[in-house]
Design a protein around this motif. Structure first.
Motif, mmCIF file in Angstrom:
data_model
loop_
_atom_site.group_PDB
_atom_site.id
_atom_site.type_symbol
_atom_site.label_atom_id
_atom_site.label_comp_id
_atom_site.label_asym_id
_atom_site.label_seq_id
_atom_site.Cartn_x
_atom_site.Cartn_y
_atom_site.Cartn_z
ATOM 1 N N CYS A 1 0.815 -1.191 0.000
ATOM 2 C CA CYS A 1 0.000 0.000 0.000
ATOM 3 C C CYS A 1 0.862 1.259 0.000
ATOM 4 O O CYS A 1 0.565 2.231 -0.667
ATOM 5 N N ARG B 1 4.349 1.238 -0.505
ATOM 6 C CA ARG B 1 5.648 1.001 -1.149
ATOM 7 C C ARG B 1 6.766 1.199 -0.133
ATOM 8 O O ARG B 1 7.208 2.323 0.104
ATOM 9 N N ASN C 1 -0.984 7.923 8.169
ATOM 10 C CA ASN C 1 -2.091 7.237 7.509
ATOM 11 C C ASN C 1 -2.754 6.271 8.472
ATOM 12 O O ASN C 1 -3.040 5.127 8.156
ATOM 13 N N LYS D 1 -5.858 4.719 7.248
ATOM 14 C CA LYS D 1 -5.620 3.698 6.226
ATOM 15 C C LYS D 1 -5.245 2.363 6.871
ATOM 16 O O LYS D 1 -5.729 1.302 6.493
ATOM 17 N N SER E 1 -11.010 3.025 -1.239
ATOM 18 C CA SER E 1 -10.382 4.291 -1.627
ATOM 19 C C SER E 1 -11.183 4.973 -2.721
ATOM 20 O O SER E 1 -11.404 6.185 -2.677
ATOM 21 N N GLU F 1 -14.244 6.489 -1.305
ATOM 22 C CA GLU F 1 -13.919 7.681 -0.518
ATOM 23 C C GLU F 1 -13.634 8.853 -1.438
ATOM 24 O O GLU F 1 -14.132 9.963 -1.230
ATOM 25 N N ALA F 2 -12.838 8.581 -2.444
ATOM 26 C CA ALA F 2 -12.476 9.647 -3.371
ATOM 27 C C ALA F 2 -13.741 10.219 -3.996
ATOM 28 O O ALA F 2 -13.936 11.438 -4.049
ATOM 29 N N ASN G 1 -15.722 12.200 -1.439
ATOM 30 C CA ASN G 1 -15.043 13.446 -1.076
ATOM 31 C C ASN G 1 -15.243 14.494 -2.165
ATOM 32 O O ASN G 1 -15.524 15.649 -1.887
ATOM 33 N N TRP H 1 -13.845 24.912 3.933
ATOM 34 C CA TRP H 1 -12.679 24.056 4.138
ATOM 35 C C TRP H 1 -11.397 24.884 4.258
ATOM 36 O O TRP H 1 -10.580 24.685 5.151
ATOM 37 N N MET I 1 0.742 5.277 -3.085
ATOM 38 C CA MET I 1 -0.663 5.137 -3.431
ATOM 39 C C MET I 1 -1.463 6.295 -2.846
ATOM 40 O O MET I 1 -1.217 6.762 -1.746
ATOM 41 N N ALA I 2 -2.414 6.739 -3.597
ATOM 42 C CA ALA I 2 -3.206 7.897 -3.160
ATOM 43 C C ALA I 2 -3.979 7.540 -1.906
ATOM 44 O O ALA I 2 -4.480 6.438 -1.759
ATOM 45 N N LEU I 3 -4.072 8.476 -1.025
ATOM 46 C CA LEU I 3 -4.744 8.207 0.233
ATOM 47 C C LEU I 3 -5.998 9.030 0.330
ATOM 48 O O LEU I 3 -6.137 10.061 -0.328
ATOM 49 N N SER I 4 -6.886 8.556 1.157
ATOM 50 C CA SER I 4 -8.094 9.320 1.374
ATOM 51 C C SER I 4 -7.670 10.583 2.104
ATOM 52 O O SER I 4 -7.579 10.626 3.329
ATOM 53 N N GLY I 5 -7.371 11.615 1.339
ATOM 54 C CA GLY I 5 -6.723 12.781 1.940
ATOM 55 C C GLY I 5 -7.587 13.488 2.951
ATOM 56 O O GLY I 5 -8.438 14.309 2.604
ATOM 57 N N MET I 6 -7.380 13.161 4.221
ATOM 58 C CA MET I 6 -8.057 13.940 5.247
ATOM 59 C C MET I 6 -7.013 14.897 5.782
ATOM 60 O O MET I 6 -6.266 14.577 6.692
ATOM 61 N N ARG I 7 -6.974 16.048 5.157
ATOM 62 C CA ARG I 7 -5.879 16.948 5.494
ATOM 63 C C ARG I 7 -5.963 17.387 6.954
ATOM 64 O O ARG I 7 -4.956 17.469 7.652
#
Lengths: 165, 1015
Positions: A99, A101, A111, A114, A144, A147-148, A151, A162, B1-7
């Motif tokens: 996930c 690397r 994360n 995650k 993911s 979620e994307a 979002n 925001w 890998m792209a993450l669920s960006g919770m800034r």
């Protein structure tokens, strides 16, 4: 059944703590501290097993793996096979590796959510859910995407709010 | 890998990381929690994404160890979450809640809608949430829906495997709610599944189901074997389920685990196929370089070993297993060494292989020096388990040697185990004494009092041993620095037996006194009384008297006469007075009588410590097979060929808790009335340990008191045991009125029924009628005057034990001729205990004062209410109470042989109701009852008795309840009922009925009388 999964660094700071039987927060911290105290006393190149009954009560076992600056600890009862649990730690870490690397502690710190999601795809309510890291990755990618998508939708009307924060 | 960006979350984490100290961190956390709270309060502006973000922040704070108040606002805003991020947040937030949180109750409906809905993502989130909690209300309302998901063919594997585990979680936590009737067929179908993910989850579910009731799932057995074959041959195993070249080790392990819940495999074909697979695993696993591969292949191998052991395979395969284990305990890979030792310990259960395991003893002893403490512990367990008469000497000596270098963390366990093995398997008693003294010498801090109490008991009970023990003790005193426990034990031994050494160099009374007295400045207060007793005994044994020594010792006594410690002061005063009695001293300070034999508290303690049941029973098994010399000698050899005088036995029993409620309660009662401090009785709690702890306390008591009690007892006519206690003033006229009938028998009869005669003599009859309701009771005493003249000075005093609250109404001072008065007595049961209330009853008839202390039948079973349980009610309860201290098991010997029917009647009359048909074995009884007390409320108690049709004098009893004290007390109570023999007058709780009324003749100069006066 698996009772707890704890990931902590070699200074004893928890990075992830999941107890599958409800424990009040003070108790959790106490358990984490005791586990760390015992782990930090162990040399390299010894077995991955540690006496856990003095910490977690009767019929509890503990296996751990030490990777760079992190300890991965699984606590479980006699209905699980010790070596299989050790394998499961390996699956967990390999998945994290895929996930992120080459996962390092910082990945895990930032994360946090995650890592939780990955763990939830491997262990469910204290039982082994999935043992193939390929399958786990599939599930995570799906999450993911969702979620994307969500979002993106929700962020548009609130973009100003925001940035204000 | 792209993450669920919770800034926001990342920023927060980064802030926390930048905090310099805990204080700053706390401030930052508090600020964030405040922020979260306000945001949730103004819920209108909160997007689903933000809700999720805040829940994650709370989770993170929670993990850091701060209490996160998951409040009302947050709850409300998450309940009907329609969007994905909210649902996700709702699912994750449950980690912070316990299953009784209001939120969960409120969320049930929306969660259910998600489960029965069509959206698989939502289904997964809902299942995760339910699975994390597993609460009762979830189980009640959701289990059927989850079951449907599991067997639905339209669901994706991702959902189905979660459904399987969700169901498992609900079932584990609420077995009584989740209905699994008729699941056998579905499970059989599920095992045909091709997807290994779903199969693994289903197998976990199967393990849970068969562990509760394997009978229903026989049809799954061949399927399990098929799965194993498929994996072993690597047929149809997709790449992603092959872990380091091994086809899903987890599934293999789980399947083998499931098979271990079936007692036997009858079908020869299935059995053959299974053994082929197992054989292949046993032979085909090698230690390779890759650690992960090693772990995986050995996970399967060790599970296969367990299965082979369980199936009790042919001898050949067993020895193959032991050979493998022997190989493992010597390999480099520490994990495998560890498991090798652990599995060898388990294998000890199979008696045949012990001899083969013994061949590896040297290697196991080497493991005791392994750098890894985990391995050392396993080696210790194994050595402890494999010890028997043949190798005890080697093993114990090895343990002693290891003691000086071992970790502090292990010393206590190590010394305890060494002590137990020495006691159990001692080839001769002098060796046992050697071992214990060495143990005290090397690890005094870790040697509990039980250990030295025990050695004192052995020495006291074995005359041959006494000179040897005294000599050894004398030798240790020569060492420059010795542990205080060593001072205690040597002082005690030398006080009792140093006169046996008198002719040896350095062992004259004077020299002994000097060397012991040297230690006095170094010891703590509890040891000083022991030393004083020793001095008194030395003084007595000095023949002819040595005036110089006498003056020295008397000076010490005088010095301590003003000591602030009551115990020391009392002894000093007593010994000072006593030692001026001259020759009479010899009678008072005579040797301690022999101790009654009882189970070693050490062994009991060890059994409590051990949780590995396999190991424990292996030890027990061995102990039953070979009774060590130590036990044989003390058990069966009467001292000097004559049985010990009853009085001396009683004396020691006064302060032992061993099924001796009578004495204990009397002691307690006496305590209240006279205010005398008697060490033993205030501690008669139910803890097992006290059984032995108290014995030695009696040793510690002034030895003089001991002798006096004997003479009072042997001279007096004592209808109840009460008078045996030295505290009863000696000038009391003992009763010259004979009771009619056996008091103890009457008491026992009344324990099982509610009305009858408690006591009768020529003048009075005391009857009882009782009525019990839950934890309360009303008992009416009927005092009937049988004569034509009045009974005067009637007094009745209730001495309640700590567990009962009792109130006796007024008792009239006079009972008119031929009249009967009723005195109601209200009883409230506070908590479980076997202690018995005592009625101290006296009256005057003519010139005769009659005084009796009678046990009242307000015993534990009066607060029971029988309840008949069905199998569905019984088994979940039985299983949920697992292991000590809630579930206790004991093999009871010396049971009076009864046919099963009568045994069942006995239980029913004790208000423990036998539930017929629950136990498939007709030789077993299963019974249940409810116990009522103020502290426990109504509490269900379950009992199982396993009898052996070949030997009716022994049985195995298991008692379970939700309260550890209750379990223990009930077990002991039932045991008393089983062992008690009403026909014989020498039951454990009785004093022999006095045959000859004999007025006690106590000459004024009798030392006993003087001492009693002193007390």
């Amino acid at each position: 059944m698996i009772r707890a999964v704890i990931v902590m660094n070699t200074q004893g700071k928890p990075r992830l703590a999941k107890f599958y039987d409800y424990q009040p927060v003070e108790k959790q911290q106490e358990l984490i501290r005791s586990v760390f105290a015992a782990l930090s006393n162990r040399a390299e190149n010894v077995s991955n097993f540690m006496e856990a009954e003095s910490i977690f009560g009767p019929d509890s076992r503990l296996v751990y793996k030490h990777y760079a600056t992190l300890y991965f600890v699984f606590v479980f009862d006699s209905s699980e096979n010790e070596l299989a649990m050790l394998d499961l730690i390996q699956v967990f870490v390999e998945t994290l590796d895929k996930c992120f690397r080459n996962v390092c502690e910082l990945d895990i710190v930032f994360n946090y959510s995650k890592m939780q999601s990955i763990l939830d795809e491997i262990i469910f309510g204290g039982q082994v859910l999935e043992t193939s890291s390929v399958e786990v990755m599939k599930a995570i990618e799906e999450i993911s995407k969702l979620e994307a998508a969500s979002n993106a939708i929700s962020l548009i009307p609130y973009a100003s709010g925001w940035s204000r924060r | 890998m792209a993450l669920s960006g919770m800034r926001g979350l990342s920023v927060f984490i980064s802030d926390i990381r930048n905090c310099q100290n805990k204080e700053q961190e706390r401030l930052r956390v508090d600020k964030e929690l405040g922020n979260v709270r306000t945001r949730f309060k103004n819920e209108k502006g909160l997007t689903p994404y933000e809700k999720k973000k805040y829940v994650w922040k709370m989770l993170y704070i929670y993990m850091l160890g701060y209490d996160v108040d998951f409040g009302h606002m947050e709850t409300v805003s998450l309940i009907s979450a329609p969007k994905y991020p909210e649902k996700q947040a709702r699912s994750y937030s449950t980690c912070m809640l316990n299953e009784n949180h209001d939120f969960l109750r409120l969320a049930i409906n929306t969660v259910r809608n998600d489960i029965i809905g069509r959206n698989e993502t939502f289904q997964c989130l809902a299942l995760t949430m339910v699975g994390n909690i597993g609460g009762r209300e979830f189980a009640e309302s959701l289990a059927p829906d989850v079951q449907k998901l599991l067997i639905s063919s339209s669901c994706r594997p991702l959902v189905r495997k979660k459904a399987a585990l969700c169901l498992l979680r609900l079932y584990r936590k609420n077995a009584d709610v989740v209905n699994v009737d008729g699941w056998a067929d579905r499970m059989t179908q599920l095992l045909d599944e091709r997807d290994l993910g779903v199969l693994t989850s289903s197998m976990s579910l199967l393990v849970a189901l068969v562990s509760n009731n394997h009978e229903a799932y026989w049809s799954c057995l061949p399927k399990c074997v098929k799965i194993l074959e498929r994996l072993a041959r690597n047929q149809d195993v997709p790449q992603e389920y092959t872990y380091y070249g091994i086809p899903s080790p987890w599934l293999q392990v789980k399947t083998m685990r499931a098979l271990q819940y079936f007692p036997v495999i009858e079908d020869p074909n299935t059995r053959r196929s299974l053994f082929e697979v197992l054989q292949r695993v046993l032979v085909g696993t090698d230690v390779v370089k890759n650690v992960n591969k090693n772990n995986a292949s050995h996970a399967v191998l060790f599970e296969a070993l367990s299965l082979v052991m369980h199936l009790d395979a042919e001898k050949e395969m067993m020895s193959q297993c032991v050979a493998l284990l022997g190989k493992f305990i010597a390999v480099r890979e520490p994990n495998i060494r560890y498991l090798g030792l652990e599995n060898m310990t388990r294998m000890l259960m199979v008696t045949d292989v012990q001899e083969i395991i013994k061949k590896h003893q040297a290697q196991i002893i080497t493991s005791l020096k392994d750098p890894d403490i985990s391995i050392r512990r396993r080696a210790l367990d194994l050595l402890y388990g494999m010890c028997d008469v043949s190798n005890a000497k080697d093993i114990v000596e090895e343990l002693l040697q290891y003691l000086s270098t071992s970790d502090f963390a292990m010393r206590e366990e190590l010394s305890l185990k060494a002590a137990i093995l020495a006691e159990k398997f001692a080839p001769d008693l002098s060796w046992y004494v050697d071992v214990i003294l060495q143990l005290i010498d090397k690890a005094g801090d870790f040697v509990s009092d039980d250990i030295w109490f025990r050695v004192v008991q052995f020495v006291t009970n074995n005359e041959d041993l006494q000179p040897y023990a005294a000599l050894k003790a004398r030798e240790y005193l020569d060492k420059p620095a010795i542990h205080e426990t060593m001072v205690k034990v040597s002082a005690y031994l030398l006080g009792e037996y140093s006169h046996l050494l008198a002719r040896r160099p350095g062992c004259s009374p004077k020299e002994i006194f000097i060397i012991i007295h040297e230690k006095l400045p170094t010891v703590s207060t509890p040891t000083i009384p022991i030393l004083l007793s020793t001095y008194a005994k030395i003084l007595m044994h000095t023949q002819p008297p040595d005036p110089e020594l006498q003056n020295q010792i008397l000076a010490i006594f005088q010095k301590y006469e003003s000591c602030i410690d009551a115990e020391i002061q009392q002894r000093a005063v007593e010994y000072f007075t006593l030692s001026r009695k001259g020759p009479a001293l010899a009678d008072i300070l005579a040797e301690m009588p022999k101790f009654p034999e009882r189970q070693s508290a050490l062994i009991k303690k060890a059994e409590d410590i051990e949780t590995d049941t396999a190991e424990q029973s292996a030890i027990k098994l061995r102990a039953q097979q070979q009774i060590s010399n130590a036990l044989v000698v003390t058990d069966y050899r009467p001292p000097n060929g004559t049985p010990p005088p009853v009085s001396s036995l009683n004396l020691v029993k006064v302060s032992s808790t061993s099924s001796n409620s009578d004495y204990n309660s009397v002691d307690q009662g006496a305590d209240h009335t006279n205010g005398t401090v008697s060490k033993s009785d205030s501690q008669t709690a139910s803890a097992d340990l006290l059984g032995d702890l108290l014995g030695p306390l009696a040793i510690e008591g002034p030895p003089g008191a001991a002798t006096s009690e004997q003479s009072v007892l042997s001279g007096g006519d004592v209808p109840s045991a009460a008078d045996a206690a030295a505290i009863v003033p000696v000038q009391d006229q003992p009763n010259s009125v004979q009771p009619i009938g056996n008091i103890a028998e009457r008491f026992h009869a009344l324990c099982l029924k509610d009305s009858g005669v408690l006591y009768e003599d020529p003048y009075i009859q005391i009857g009882i009628k009782a009525d019990w309701r839950a934890h309360q009771g009303r008992l009416v005493l009927f005092l009937g005057n049988k004569n034509t003249s009045p009974l005067v000075s009637v007094q009745a005093l209730i001495l309640p034990p700590l567990n009962l609250k009792m109130e006796l109404s007024l008792v009239p001072d006079t009972i008119p001729p031929r009249a009967q008065v009723q005195c109601p007595l209200e009883i409230i049961n506070l908590r479980p205990s076997r202690d018995v209330a005592v009625l101290d009853f006296s009256y005057k008839f003519g010139t005769n004062v009659v005084n009796n202390k009678l046990r009242l039948p307000a015993v534990i079973n009066k607060f029971l209410q029988p309840i008949q349980l069905s199998a569905e009610e019984f088994f979940p309860q039985w299983r949920s109470l697992s292991g000590p201290p809630l579930k206790l098991q004991e093999v009871v010997r010396g049971v009076r042989p009864l046919p099963l029917m009568e045994l069942a009647n006995l239980f029913n009359s004790c208000r423990v109701m036998v539930c017929p048909g629950l136990d498939p074995n007709p030789n077993n009884l299963v019974a249940s009852t409810t116990f009522y007390s103020e502290s426990t409320r109504a509490m269900l108690c379950l009992v199982r008795i396993e009898t052996d049709p070949a030997d009716r004098t022994q049985l195995r009893m298991t008692v379970a309840s939700g309260d550890p004290t209750l379990t223990f007390e009930l077990k002991e109570f039932i045991k008393e009922q089983l062992v008690y023999i009403p026909e014989a007058s020498h039951g454990p709780t009785q004093v022999p009925a006095p045959a000859v009324p004999q007025a006690p003749v106590i000459p004024p100069d009798d030392p006993a009388a003087i001492l009693a006066g002193l007390l």
